[in-house]
Write a protein that holds these residues in place. Sequence first.
Motif, PDB file in Angstrom:
ATOM      1  N   ARG A  17       0.858  -1.079   0.059  1.00 32.17           N
ATOM      2  CA  ARG A  17      -0.073  -0.018  -0.143  1.00 32.17           C
ATOM      3  C   ARG A  17       0.819   1.246   0.073  1.00 32.17           C
ATOM      4  N   ILE A  18       0.151   2.354  -0.521  1.00 32.92           N
ATOM      5  CA  ILE A  18       1.074   3.489  -0.578  1.00 32.92           C
ATOM      6  C   ILE A  18       0.312   4.803   0.404  1.00 32.92           C
ATOM      7  N   PHE A  19       0.881   5.407   1.120  1.00 32.35           N
ATOM      8  CA  PHE A  19       0.197   6.268   2.266  1.00 32.35           C
ATOM      9  C   PHE A  19       0.981   7.658   2.029  1.00 32.35           C
ATOM     10  N   ARG A  20       0.044   8.756   2.145  1.00 28.38           N
ATOM     11  CA  ARG A  20       0.462  10.054   2.500  1.00 28.38           C
ATOM     12  C   ARG A  20       0.697  10.843   3.882  1.00 28.38           C
ATOM     13  N   MET A  21       1.845  11.054   4.225  1.00 33.04           N
ATOM     14  CA  MET A  21       2.059  11.317   5.643  1.00 33.04           C
ATOM     15  C   MET A  21       1.711  12.847   5.903  1.00 33.04           C
ATOM     16  N   SER A  22       2.037  13.646   4.641  1.00 28.70           N
ATOM     17  CA  SER A  22       1.738  15.045   4.779  1.00 28.70           C
ATOM     18  C   SER A  22       1.744  15.581   3.183  1.00 28.70           C
ATOM     19  N   ALA A  23       1.519  16.893   3.002  1.00 34.32           N
ATOM     20  CA  ALA A  23       1.420  17.390   1.613  1.00 34.32           C
ATOM     21  C   ALA A  23       2.474  17.023   0.754  1.00 34.32           C
ATOM     22  N   SER A  24       3.806  16.751   1.436  1.00 35.00           N
ATOM     23  CA  SER A  24       5.046  16.547   0.338  1.00 35.00           C
ATOM     24  C   SER A  24       5.693  15.201   0.958  1.00 35.00           C
ATOM     25  N   LEU A  25       5.116  14.541   1.539  1.00 33.93           N
ATOM     26  CA  LEU A  25       5.648  13.065   1.810  1.00 33.93           C
ATOM     27  C   LEU A  25       4.741  11.794   1.614  1.00 33.93           C
ATOM     28  N   ALA A  26       5.314  11.034   0.777  1.00 42.67           N
ATOM     29  CA  ALA A  26       4.426   9.788   0.484  1.00 42.67           C
ATOM     30  C   ALA A  26       5.512   8.465   0.664  1.00 42.67           C
ATOM     31  N   TYR A  27       4.877   7.312   1.083  1.00 49.66           N
ATOM     32  CA  TYR A  27       5.790   6.256   1.238  1.00 49.66           C
ATOM     33  C   TYR A  27       4.957   4.996   1.066  1.00 49.66           C
ATOM     34  N   ILE A  28       5.857   3.843   0.563  1.00 51.63           N
ATOM     35  CA  ILE A  28       5.237   2.657   0.229  1.00 51.63           C
ATOM     36  C   ILE A  28       5.419   1.782   1.790  1.00 51.63           C
ATOM     37  N   SER A  29       4.231   1.259   2.254  1.00 50.96           N
ATOM     38  CA  SER A  29       4.537   0.506   3.329  1.00 50.96           C
ATOM     39  C   SER A  29       4.948  -0.978   3.081  1.00 50.96           C
ATOM     40  N   GLY A  30       5.840  -1.269   3.931  1.00 52.41           N
ATOM     41  CA  GLY A  30       6.414  -2.221   4.005  1.00 52.41           C
ATOM     42  C   GLY A  30       5.846  -3.630   4.631  1.00 52.41           C
ATOM     43  N   THR A  31       4.873  -3.250   5.284  1.00 47.46           N
ATOM     44  CA  THR A  31       4.109  -4.292   6.058  1.00 47.46           C
ATOM     45  C   THR A  31       3.621  -5.737   5.268  1.00 47.46           C
ATOM     46  N   MET A  32       3.405  -5.557   3.973  1.00 48.71           N
ATOM     47  CA  MET A  32       3.125  -6.520   3.473  1.00 48.71           C
ATOM     48  C   MET A  32       4.262  -7.630   2.996  1.00 48.71           C
ATOM     49  N   LYS A  33       5.467  -6.890   2.844  1.00 47.34           N
ATOM     50  CA  LYS A  33       6.519  -7.638   2.513  1.00 47.34           C
ATOM     51  C   LYS A  33       7.473  -7.736   3.759  1.00 47.34           C
ATOM     52  N   LYS A  34       6.913  -7.545   5.016  1.00 48.97           N
ATOM     53  CA  LYS A  34       7.917  -7.407   5.955  1.00 48.97           C
ATOM     54  C   LYS A  34       9.419  -6.805   5.804  1.00 48.97           C
ATOM     55  N   MET A  35       9.316  -5.768   5.304  1.00 56.81           N
ATOM     56  CA  MET A  35      10.500  -4.939   5.243  1.00 56.81           C
ATOM     57  C   MET A  35      10.385  -3.214   5.675  1.00 56.81           C
ATOM     58  N   ASP A  36      11.119  -2.603   5.631  1.00 56.61           N
ATOM     59  CA  ASP A  36      11.038  -1.263   5.957  1.00 56.61           C
ATOM     60  C   ASP A  36      10.161  -0.403   4.966  1.00 56.61           C
ATOM     61  N   ASP A  37       9.696   0.649   5.612  1.00 52.06           N
ATOM     62  CA  ASP A  37       8.731   1.357   4.682  1.00 52.06           C
ATOM     63  C   ASP A  37       9.706   2.070   3.740  1.00 52.06           C
ATOM     64  N   ILE A  38       9.374   2.535   2.496  1.00 54.06           N
ATOM     65  CA  ILE A  38      10.214   3.221   1.473  1.00 54.06           C
ATOM     66  C   ILE A  38       9.707   4.610   1.250  1.00 54.06           C
ATOM     67  N   TYR A  39      10.215   5.518   1.694  1.00 55.33           N
ATOM     68  CA  TYR A  39      10.076   6.815   1.456  1.00 55.33           C
ATOM     69  C   TYR A  39      10.081   7.433   0.088  1.00 55.33           C
ATOM     70  N   LEU A  40       8.959   8.058  -0.536  1.00 53.42           N
ATOM     71  CA  LEU A  40       9.116   8.324  -1.993  1.00 53.42           C
ATOM     72  C   LEU A  40       9.830   9.889  -1.969  1.00 53.42           C
ATOM     73  N   VAL A  41      10.949   9.743  -1.606  1.00 53.53           N
ATOM     74  CA  VAL A  41      12.021  10.962  -1.722  1.00 53.53           C
ATOM     75  C   VAL A  41      13.269  10.924  -2.580  1.00 53.53           C
ATOM     76  N   PRO A  42      13.814  12.074  -3.138  1.00 55.75           N
ATOM     77  CA  PRO A  42      14.919  11.950  -4.093  1.00 55.75           C
ATOM     78  C   PRO A  42      15.918  11.008  -3.451  1.00 55.75           C
ATOM     79  N   GLU A  43      16.238  10.824  -2.186  1.00 60.30           N
ATOM     80  CA  GLU A  43      17.213   9.880  -1.786  1.00 60.30           C
ATOM     81  C   GLU A  43      17.188   8.602  -2.097  1.00 60.30           C
TER      82      GLU A  43
END
Length: 121
Positions: A17-43
Amino acid sequence: MASAKNMVIAGDYIGCRIFRMSASLAYISGTMKKMDDIYLVPENVKRFEVMTEDIIRSGNSLLLTGSLDPGLLVKLKLNASEAMQKKGIYTIALKFKDDTRALVEVDDKILAALVKRMQNS
Protein backbone atom coordinates in the motif's frame (compact mmCIF):
# COMPACT_ATOMS: atom_id res chain seq x y z
CA MET A 1 -17.21 7.49 -8.14
CA ALA A 2 -14.08 5.43 -8.73
CA SER A 3 -11.14 5.83 -6.40
CA ALA A 4 -7.47 4.94 -6.72
CA LYS A 5 -6.12 1.78 -5.12
CA ASN A 6 -3.10 3.63 -3.70
CA MET A 7 -0.95 0.55 -4.05
CA VAL A 8 1.85 -1.01 -6.07
CA ILE A 9 0.26 -2.87 -8.99
CA ALA A 10 3.45 -4.30 -10.55
CA GLY A 11 7.14 -4.56 -9.89
CA ASP A 12 9.33 -5.39 -6.94
CA TYR A 13 6.88 -4.24 -4.24
CA ILE A 14 3.64 -5.56 -5.75
CA GLY A 15 0.74 -5.57 -3.31
CA CYS A 16 2.20 -2.96 -0.95
CA ARG A 17 0.00 0.00 0.00
CA ILE A 18 1.00 3.63 -0.49
CA PHE A 19 0.22 6.29 2.10
CA ARG A 20 0.61 10.06 2.33
CA MET A 21 1.98 11.47 5.58
CA SER A 22 1.88 15.16 4.67
CA ALA A 23 1.46 17.43 1.68
CA SER A 24 4.99 16.58 0.57
CA LEU A 25 5.70 13.06 1.84
CA ALA A 26 4.38 9.72 0.64
CA TYR A 27 5.70 6.21 1.28
CA ILE A 28 5.29 2.58 0.30
CA SER A 29 4.34 0.57 3.37
CA GLY A 30 6.61 -2.41 3.92
CA THR A 31 4.14 -4.31 6.09
CA MET A 32 3.04 -6.69 3.30
CA LYS A 33 6.62 -7.68 2.45
CA LYS A 34 7.94 -7.51 6.04
CA MET A 35 10.43 -4.80 5.10
CA ASP A 36 11.07 -1.18 6.05
CA ASP A 37 8.83 1.52 4.61
CA ILE A 38 10.17 3.13 1.45
CA TYR A 39 9.81 6.90 1.44
CA LEU A 40 9.21 8.48 -1.95
CA VAL A 41 11.96 11.07 -1.62
CA PRO A 42 14.90 12.02 -3.87
CA GLU A 43 17.28 9.98 -1.69
CA ASN A 44 15.38 6.80 -2.68
CA VAL A 45 13.74 7.54 -6.04
CA LYS A 46 16.01 7.85 -9.05
CA ARG A 47 13.26 8.63 -11.54
CA PHE A 48 9.48 8.67 -11.89
CA GLU A 49 7.07 9.02 -14.79
CA VAL A 50 3.33 9.63 -14.82
CA MET A 51 1.99 7.13 -17.34
CA THR A 52 -0.22 8.54 -20.07
CA GLU A 53 -1.74 6.90 -23.12
CA ASP A 54 0.84 8.60 -25.35
CA ILE A 55 3.82 7.28 -23.36
CA ILE A 56 2.46 3.73 -23.37
CA ARG A 57 1.47 3.80 -27.04
CA SER A 58 4.86 5.13 -28.15
CA GLY A 59 6.80 2.63 -26.04
CA ASN A 60 9.23 5.38 -25.02
CA SER A 61 9.06 4.80 -21.29
CA LEU A 62 12.49 3.77 -20.06
CA LEU A 63 10.94 2.68 -16.78
CA LEU A 64 8.50 0.22 -18.38
CA THR A 65 10.98 -1.40 -20.75
CA GLY A 66 11.19 -5.09 -19.93
CA SER A 67 9.35 -4.77 -16.62
CA LEU A 68 5.77 -5.67 -17.58
CA ASP A 69 4.16 -8.68 -19.12
CA PRO A 70 1.93 -7.99 -22.18
CA GLY A 71 -1.26 -8.82 -20.26
CA LEU A 72 -0.62 -6.10 -17.71
CA LEU A 73 0.20 -3.62 -20.46
CA VAL A 74 -3.39 -3.77 -21.75
CA LYS A 75 -4.74 -3.01 -18.27
CA LEU A 76 -2.19 -0.24 -17.89
CA LYS A 77 -3.47 1.43 -21.06
CA LEU A 78 -6.93 1.61 -19.52
CA ASN A 79 -5.60 2.92 -16.20
CA ALA A 80 -3.50 5.61 -17.90
CA SER A 81 -6.37 6.98 -19.94
CA GLU A 82 -7.36 10.63 -19.81
CA ALA A 83 -10.75 9.64 -18.35
CA MET A 84 -9.06 8.03 -15.33
CA GLN A 85 -6.85 11.06 -14.80
CA LYS A 86 -9.93 13.29 -14.81
CA LYS A 87 -11.25 11.11 -11.97
CA GLY A 88 -8.02 11.72 -10.04
CA ILE A 89 -6.49 8.27 -10.61
CA TYR A 90 -2.90 8.16 -11.85
CA THR A 91 -0.47 5.40 -12.76
CA ILE A 92 3.18 6.17 -12.02
CA ALA A 93 6.31 4.22 -12.87
CA LEU A 94 9.05 4.51 -10.24
CA LYS A 95 12.70 3.53 -10.45
CA PHE A 96 14.60 3.49 -7.19
CA LYS A 97 18.29 4.11 -6.62
CA ASP A 98 18.81 0.41 -5.79
CA ASP A 99 17.50 -0.40 -9.32
CA THR A 100 14.20 -1.83 -8.10
CA ARG A 101 11.06 -0.74 -9.94
CA ALA A 102 7.41 -0.27 -9.09
CA LEU A 103 4.29 0.61 -11.00
CA VAL A 104 1.81 2.32 -8.69
CA GLU A 105 -1.79 3.49 -8.88
CA VAL A 106 -2.37 6.58 -6.75
CA ASP A 107 -4.84 9.38 -6.22
CA ASP A 108 -4.16 13.04 -6.91
CA LYS A 109 -3.12 13.78 -3.30
CA ILE A 110 -0.31 11.22 -3.33
CA LEU A 111 0.78 12.35 -6.81
CA ALA A 112 0.92 15.96 -5.59
CA ALA A 113 3.01 14.94 -2.55
CA LEU A 114 5.44 12.98 -4.75
CA VAL A 115 5.84 15.77 -7.29
CA LYS A 116 6.23 18.42 -4.58
CA ARG A 117 8.94 16.46 -2.75
CA MET A 118 10.84 15.56 -5.92
CA GLN A 119 10.79 19.17 -7.19
CA ASN A 120 12.04 20.56 -3.88
CA SER A 121 15.27 18.59 -4.14
